[in-house]
Scaffold this motif. Structure first.
Motif, PDB file in Angstrom:
ATOM      1  N   ASP A 106       0.778  -0.694  -0.113  1.00  0.00           N
ATOM      2  CA  ASP A 106      -0.099   0.077   0.037  1.00  0.00           C
ATOM      3  C   ASP A 106       0.831   1.412   0.136  1.00  0.00           C
ATOM      4  O   ASP A 106       0.693   2.706   0.407  1.00  0.00           O
ATOM      5  N   ALA A 107       1.962   0.748  -0.037  1.00  0.00           N
ATOM      6  CA  ALA A 107       2.835   2.269  -0.475  1.00  0.00           C
ATOM      7  C   ALA A 107       2.460   3.518  -0.890  1.00  0.00           C
ATOM      8  O   ALA A 107       2.581   2.887  -2.427  1.00  0.00           O
ATOM      9  N   THR A 108       2.929   4.630  -1.260  1.00  0.00           N
ATOM     10  CA  THR A 108       2.609   5.519  -2.143  1.00  0.00           C
ATOM     11  C   THR A 108       3.296   6.718  -2.619  1.00  0.00           C
ATOM     12  O   THR A 108       3.442   7.427  -3.270  1.00  0.00           O
ATOM     13  N   GLN A 109       4.165   6.848  -1.476  1.00  0.00           N
ATOM     14  CA  GLN A 109       5.252   7.453  -1.416  1.00  0.00           C
ATOM     15  C   GLN A 109       6.486   7.356  -0.706  1.00  0.00           C
ATOM     16  O   GLN A 109       6.089   6.975   0.539  1.00  0.00           O
ATOM     17  N   VAL A 110       7.622   7.442  -1.292  1.00  0.00           N
ATOM     18  CA  VAL A 110       8.578   6.864  -0.304  1.00  0.00           C
ATOM     19  C   VAL A 110      10.112   7.411  -0.172  1.00  0.00           C
ATOM     20  O   VAL A 110      10.521   7.883  -1.328  1.00  0.00           O
ATOM     21  N   ALA A 111      10.279   7.569   0.980  1.00  0.00           N
ATOM     22  CA  ALA A 111      12.533   8.216   0.738  1.00  0.00           C
ATOM     23  C   ALA A 111      12.280   7.727   2.136  1.00  0.00           C
ATOM     24  O   ALA A 111      11.987   6.829   2.984  1.00  0.00           O
ATOM     25  N   GLY A 112      13.407   8.350   2.540  1.00  0.00           N
ATOM     26  CA  GLY A 112      14.589   7.989   3.693  1.00  0.00           C
ATOM     27  C   GLY A 112      14.485   9.066   4.931  1.00  0.00           C
ATOM     28  O   GLY A 112      14.169   9.935   4.178  1.00  0.00           O
ATOM     29  N   PHE A 113      14.884   7.667   5.838  1.00  0.00           N
ATOM     30  CA  PHE A 113      14.967   9.120   7.445  1.00  0.00           C
ATOM     31  C   PHE A 113      15.293  10.361   6.855  1.00  0.00           C
ATOM     32  O   PHE A 113      14.319  11.332   6.931  1.00  0.00           O
ATOM     33  N   TRP A 114      16.080  10.838   6.543  1.00  0.00           N
ATOM     34  CA  TRP A 114      16.447  12.497   6.456  1.00  0.00           C
ATOM     35  C   TRP A 114      15.915  13.374   5.182  1.00  0.00           C
ATOM     36  O   TRP A 114      15.456  14.273   5.139  1.00  0.00           O
ATOM     37  N   LYS A 115      15.780  12.583   4.389  1.00  0.00           N
ATOM     38  CA  LYS A 115      14.508  12.904   3.027  1.00  0.00           C
ATOM     39  C   LYS A 115      13.363  13.190   3.851  1.00  0.00           C
ATOM     40  O   LYS A 115      12.556  14.649   3.235  1.00  0.00           O
ATOM     41  N   TRP A 116      13.081  12.739   4.948  1.00  0.00           N
ATOM     42  CA  TRP A 116      11.726  13.459   4.780  1.00  0.00           C
ATOM     43  C   TRP A 116      12.076  14.401   5.865  1.00  0.00           C
ATOM     44  O   TRP A 116      11.194  15.340   5.960  1.00  0.00           O
ATOM     45  N   LYS A 117      12.674  14.062   6.436  1.00  0.00           N
ATOM     46  CA  LYS A 117      13.428  15.507   7.507  1.00  0.00           C
ATOM     47  C   LYS A 117      13.610  17.106   6.414  1.00  0.00           C
ATOM     48  O   LYS A 117      12.703  17.952   7.116  1.00  0.00           O
ATOM     49  N   GLU A 118      13.538  16.887   5.448  1.00  0.00           N
ATOM     50  CA  GLU A 118      14.367  17.894   4.251  1.00  0.00           C
ATOM     51  C   GLU A 118      12.598  18.499   4.297  1.00  0.00           C
ATOM     52  O   GLU A 118      13.193  19.467   3.942  1.00  0.00           O
ATOM     53  N   VAL A 119      11.501  17.684   4.074  1.00  0.00           N
ATOM     54  CA  VAL A 119       9.866  18.545   4.040  1.00  0.00           C
ATOM     55  C   VAL A 119       9.323  18.276   5.024  1.00  0.00           C
ATOM     56  O   VAL A 119       8.561  18.268   5.148  1.00  0.00           O
TER      57      VAL A 119
END
Length: 309
Positions: A79-92
């Motif tokens: 069910d994943a729709t938008q994935v990113a790494g730990f620090w990439k999520w921090k950037e947004v």
């Protein structure tokens, strides 16, 4: 009950009465189509909306994964729709929730190959070269595993579709097109396969209606020999233009949703202008199918009505 004809919605007041002879008459289907296409062209000519600009800026921060990693993500979290790494999520502006398990992928290890001084002197622009050293395990997280600032979203259509949904479903059935609702096409809202349309369940009634029209347009225009003479950009521009025309004709609030979608596929006003004829003709056919039956038709037995149609 909504109909496909539109009239002037400006209210009259005692301070500003409008003479009866100047009241706007109901528009014909042809006039409705022309006016709505003009409106969409104007939106495209105006450039990116604020919503689209914010969306594109946010999406540019996310990495495009290889086919192998996409399969790994789908296997571990369907069910994943938008994935990113730990620090990439921090950037947004979002953080991974405590206790969430990462989705394992394979990430490349890139090194630098330095050239000898003698080679570097010959070409200073190519002193160092990036090379693939190997691979390592990495972990990414789906947006559902994070919390924080909301990600920008594109504008959606809204409003009441009334009985037009049922009439559209009848039209789809009459065309011999199979219609299914399935989660398997996520994150796509709709898919057209040639004689079969798949729709993602859970959409708002307005968004579902627009998606249905978009996919029906693909079936009518792009699942035959004409497809070979078009590009992906042309096909998406035409289908979404038709969805805009029909949605606006039945009174939905379309906003910049269709213009944003077209521009995501690099469509523009010039491209739409080149497709005016097919957009107008196809829109007319769908609008006719949404028109409420006359009193005479409503009184006919089903078999007799089928012969008239």
């Amino acid at each position: 009950m909504q109909t496909v004809a539109t009239t002037s919605t400006r209210r009259l007041t005692s301070e500003n009465p409008e003479p009866p002879q100047q009241r706007q008459q109901p528009q014909t289907a042809r006039e409705v189509i022309a006016a709505n296409i003009k409106s969409l062209i104007e939106q495209l000519e105006a450039g990116h909306s604020d919503a689209l600009t914010a969306y594109l800026t946010a999406m540019s921060r996310f990495h495009n994964y290889s086919f192998g990693n996409i399969l790994e993500i789908a296997r571990q979290k369907p069910d994943a729709t938008q994935v990113a790494g730990f620090w990439k999520w921090k950037e947004v502006g979002r953080s991974v929730k405590k206790g969430e398990k990462g989705i394992r992928i394979i990430a490349p290890i890139v090194g630098v190959r330095r050239k000898k001084d003698t080679e570097a002197d010959k070409d200073v622009t190519k002193q160092n070269t990036a090379v693939l050293v190997g691979f390592r395990s990495a972990h990414v997280f789906d947006v559902s595993q994070t919390e924080g600032a909301e990600l920008p979203e594109l504008r959606e259509m809204s409003g009441d579709v009334g009985e037009n949904r049922d009439r559209l479903l009848s039209f789809i059935e009459q065309q011999g097109i199979e219609l299914v609702f399935t989660e398997k096409i996520a994150p796509a809202l709709g898919m057209s396969y040639g004689g079969r349309i798949a729709i993602l369940p859970g959409q708002s009634k307005a968004e579902e209606f627009a998606t249905l029209v978009h996919e029906v347009a693909h079936e009518m225009l792009h699942k035959a020999e004409r497809r070979t003479a078009t590009t992906k950009t042309v096909r998406e521009t035409e289908a979404e233009a038709i969805a805009f025309v029909i949605a606006k004709a039945i009174g939905l609030d379309t906003g910049t949703a269709s213009a944003d979608y077209i521009q995501l596929y690099h469509g523009n006003a010039s491209l739409l202008a080149e497709s005016l004829e097919v957009v107008q003709q196809t829109s007319a056919v769908i609008l006719a199918a949404l028109k409420p039956p006359t009193a005479e038709q409503a009184a006919m037995p089903d078999a007799e009505l089928a012969q008239v149609a």
